[in-house]
Design a protein around this motif. Structure first.
Motif, mmCIF file in Angstrom:
data_model
loop_
_atom_site.group_PDB
_atom_site.id
_atom_site.type_symbol
_atom_site.label_atom_id
_atom_site.label_comp_id
_atom_site.label_asym_id
_atom_site.label_seq_id
_atom_site.Cartn_x
_atom_site.Cartn_y
_atom_site.Cartn_z
ATOM 1 N N ALA A 295 92.418 -25.244 -4.789
ATOM 2 C CA ALA A 295 91.378 -26.249 -4.546
ATOM 3 C C ALA A 295 90.096 -25.587 -4.072
ATOM 4 O O ALA A 295 89.004 -26.098 -4.262
ATOM 5 N N CYS A 296 90.242 -24.400 -3.438
ATOM 6 C CA CYS A 296 89.090 -23.682 -2.909
ATOM 7 C C CYS A 296 88.063 -23.401 -3.995
ATOM 8 O O CYS A 296 86.887 -23.485 -3.785
ATOM 9 N N ASP A 297 88.527 -23.004 -5.172
ATOM 10 C CA ASP A 297 87.537 -22.609 -6.158
ATOM 11 C C ASP A 297 87.947 -22.808 -7.605
ATOM 12 O O ASP A 297 87.183 -23.316 -8.401
ATOM 13 N N GLY A 349 85.598 -18.021 -4.809
ATOM 14 C CA GLY A 349 84.716 -18.375 -3.700
ATOM 15 C C GLY A 349 85.535 -19.134 -2.667
ATOM 16 O O GLY A 349 85.847 -20.303 -2.855
ATOM 17 N N HIS A 350 85.905 -18.435 -1.596
ATOM 18 C CA HIS A 350 86.749 -19.062 -0.568
ATOM 19 C C HIS A 350 85.871 -19.834 0.423
ATOM 20 O O HIS A 350 84.816 -19.353 0.834
ATOM 21 N N HIS A 351 86.346 -21.021 0.787
ATOM 22 C CA HIS A 351 85.642 -21.818 1.794
ATOM 23 C C HIS A 351 86.152 -21.431 3.173
ATOM 24 O O HIS A 351 87.345 -21.544 3.439
ATOM 25 N N LEU A 352 85.259 -20.938 4.055
ATOM 26 C CA LEU A 352 85.685 -20.495 5.393
ATOM 27 C C LEU A 352 86.292 -21.667 6.162
ATOM 28 O O LEU A 352 87.367 -21.560 6.731
ATOM 29 N N HIS A 373 93.760 -11.268 -1.735
ATOM 30 C CA HIS A 373 93.314 -11.557 -0.374
ATOM 31 C C HIS A 373 93.091 -13.050 -0.144
ATOM 32 O O HIS A 373 93.279 -13.549 0.961
ATOM 33 N N HIS A 374 92.713 -13.731 -1.216
ATOM 34 C CA HIS A 374 92.593 -15.184 -1.095
ATOM 35 C C HIS A 374 93.971 -15.773 -0.776
ATOM 36 O O HIS A 374 94.135 -16.652 0.066
ATOM 37 N N ARG A 375 94.976 -15.169 -1.428
ATOM 38 C CA ARG A 375 96.357 -15.595 -1.199
ATOM 39 C C ARG A 375 96.772 -15.271 0.235
ATOM 40 O O ARG A 375 97.471 -16.047 0.892
ATOM 41 N N VAL A 377 95.036 -15.305 2.799
ATOM 42 C CA VAL A 377 94.484 -16.293 3.728
ATOM 43 C C VAL A 377 95.269 -17.608 3.650
ATOM 44 O O VAL A 377 95.753 -18.109 4.666
ATOM 45 N N HIS A 378 95.418 -18.125 2.432
ATOM 46 C CA HIS A 378 96.026 -19.455 2.318
ATOM 47 C C HIS A 378 97.534 -19.428 2.509
ATOM 48 O O HIS A 378 98.069 -20.126 3.353
ATOM 49 N N GLU A 379 98.207 -18.589 1.705
ATOM 50 C CA GLU A 379 99.672 -18.566 1.786
ATOM 51 C C GLU A 379 100.167 -17.647 2.890
ATOM 52 O O GLU A 379 101.258 -17.832 3.418
HETATM 53 ZN ZN LIG Z 1 90.229 -20.269 -0.100
#
Ligand SMILES: [Zn+2]
Ligand SMILES: [Zn+2]
Length: 408
Positions: A295-297, A349-352, A373-375, A377-379
């Motif tokens: 959903a982030c991007d 594009g990750h939402h802080l 790295h996006h993973r 953060v979220h997972e």
């Molecule tokens: Zn994100």
């Protein structure tokens, strides 16, 4: 002529004696492996192959050849010696057939057989020579046998296979072409259905296809700083990344857009306990955290469970406008994770403040993060924040430890 009872007894006692001596030797080696260290352990490992396994494989191949010729396997009800080896010696079909072929070819390649029995040639090198003899005939290999044995001393099995294939091409170009065509014909790729969150992929490619895939993936699998992924994990990530970038989506300033569709409830998007999993169109489910990352991007998410109006509003607010994405790339340039630096084209594009928690799709609330790295953060539960001009990350439940100056 049938052997008399006393001759049979004599043979049986010889087999028992040989088996006992083998058992004693194996126990001695196994004990030694536990007791020695350092260079001595290395020397022992070499000896295990050169004085043990390889000469034993040579003896095994000779035995298999004699057993095959005698037809004795039929006495156990097996239809072939290969079937008997699978059954009685617990080998796979491929491993059994390889040993049968080696046994056959070694009879016609005495120099190779001797070197194998002495432990001067490793099993895999012998398998390569036997395959070549099978392809172009043992007579042709005998003319080159001395050179083969010399090359085998200094090359690993992969390099040695290249030498053997070159030789096959020299003496039988039509055969080499036919083999390449057979290999090409056998190609396939199977991507399994998800089971317990795992999708199994298996397949066969011809040499050219394999080299193409390896070359393409290798460009994407360089380890990054503090990379704790295994070689296999980096290979897997590279494959997924490669497909993501080449999946037919637009590669414009908003980054690659794969055709990945997830059906998710708003509760899953919001991470509310008890929410159903996201459903991947095409099979399989993903947890809420993965839905939130997409959903982030990037992915298309089809909402279920609430009103269309809400869907539309959310859809509009989370998608980065091309101009915002361009500004984000100009500011961050690459993944902002400390030590990473993967290029912008690999990044989301990750939402802080997560979009699912009301964060805006505007530059101050965005960061470029590569997919791993996006993973994370979220997972993975890591946090990422910007303090002054620096990016800070912290593992779940820890104090920020690593600081990364923003690249400008
Ligand atoms: Zn994100
Ligand atoms: Zn990264």
């Amino acid at each position: 002529m049938a052997a008399s009872g006393s001759v049979i007894e004599l043979r049986k006692s010889r087999v028992r004696a040989a088996a006992m001596q083998l058992e004693v030797a194996v126990k001695c080696v196994a004990a030694c492996v536990q007791q020695v260290n350092g260079p001595e352990l290395g020397e022992l490992l070499i000896q295990i192959r050169e004085a043990g396994i390889d000469p034993l494989e040579a003896a095994f191949a000779t035995g298999v050849r004699r057993f095959d010729k005698s037809g004795e396997y039929a006495a156990d009800g097996a239809l072939s010696v290969t079937a008997w080896l699978k059954w009685k010696c617990k080998l796979s079909g491929g491993a059994a057939a390889e040993r049968v072929e080696i046994g056959k070819q070694l009879e016609r390649l005495p120099k190779t057989e001797e070197a194998f029995a002495r432990g001067d040639l490793g099993y895999q090198h012998v398998a390569v020579i036997a395959r070549t003899a099978e392809n172009v005939g043992a007579a042709a290999v005998r003319t080159e046998e001395r050179n083969f044995l010399k090359a085998a001393q200094s090359m690993d099995p992969g390099q040695f296979t290249t030498v053997a294939k070159n030789f096959e091409h020299r003496v039988d170009a039509a055969g080499a072409l036919a083999e390449a065509n057979r290999a090409y014909h056998r190609r396939y790729l199977h991507v399994g259905d998800p089971q317990d969150g795992i999708v199994r992929i298996d397949g066969l490619l011809d040499a050219e296809g394999g080299a193409t895939v390896r070359a393409a993936l290798t460009t994407q699998m360089k380890p990054i700083k503090d990379d704790d992924r295994t070689h296999g994990q980096r290979f897997a990530d590279a494959l997924v990344e490669f497909c993501r970038q080449g999946s037919g989506g637009k590669r414009d300033s908003s980054g690659p857009r794969p055709h990945l569709i997830i059906r998710a409830s708003l509760d899953a998007l919001a991470g509310i306990p008890g929410a159903p999993a996201g459903e991947l169109e095409g099979g399989g489910t993903v947890p809420s955290e993965t839905v939130q990352r997409h959903a982030c991007d990037s992915a298309l998410i089809r909402m279920t469970g609430r009103t269309e109006l809400e869907h539309e509003r959310n859809q509009a607010s989370r998608t980065l406008r091309a101009s915002t994405r361009r500004a984000l790339e100009a500011r961050d340039r690459r993944c902002v994770w400390p030590g990473c630096g993967r290029p912008a084209v690999w990044c989301d594009g990750h939402h802080l403040v997560w979009w699912t928690r009301g964060g805006e799709s505007s530059l101050p609330n965005l960061a470029l993060l590569c997919r791993p790295h996006h993973r994370q953060v979220h997972e993975g539960g890591w946090s990422l924040e910007r303090r002054k001009e620096q990016w800070l990350v912290q593992p779940p439940g820890e104090i920020p430890v690593r600081v990364h100056a923003r690249r400008e």
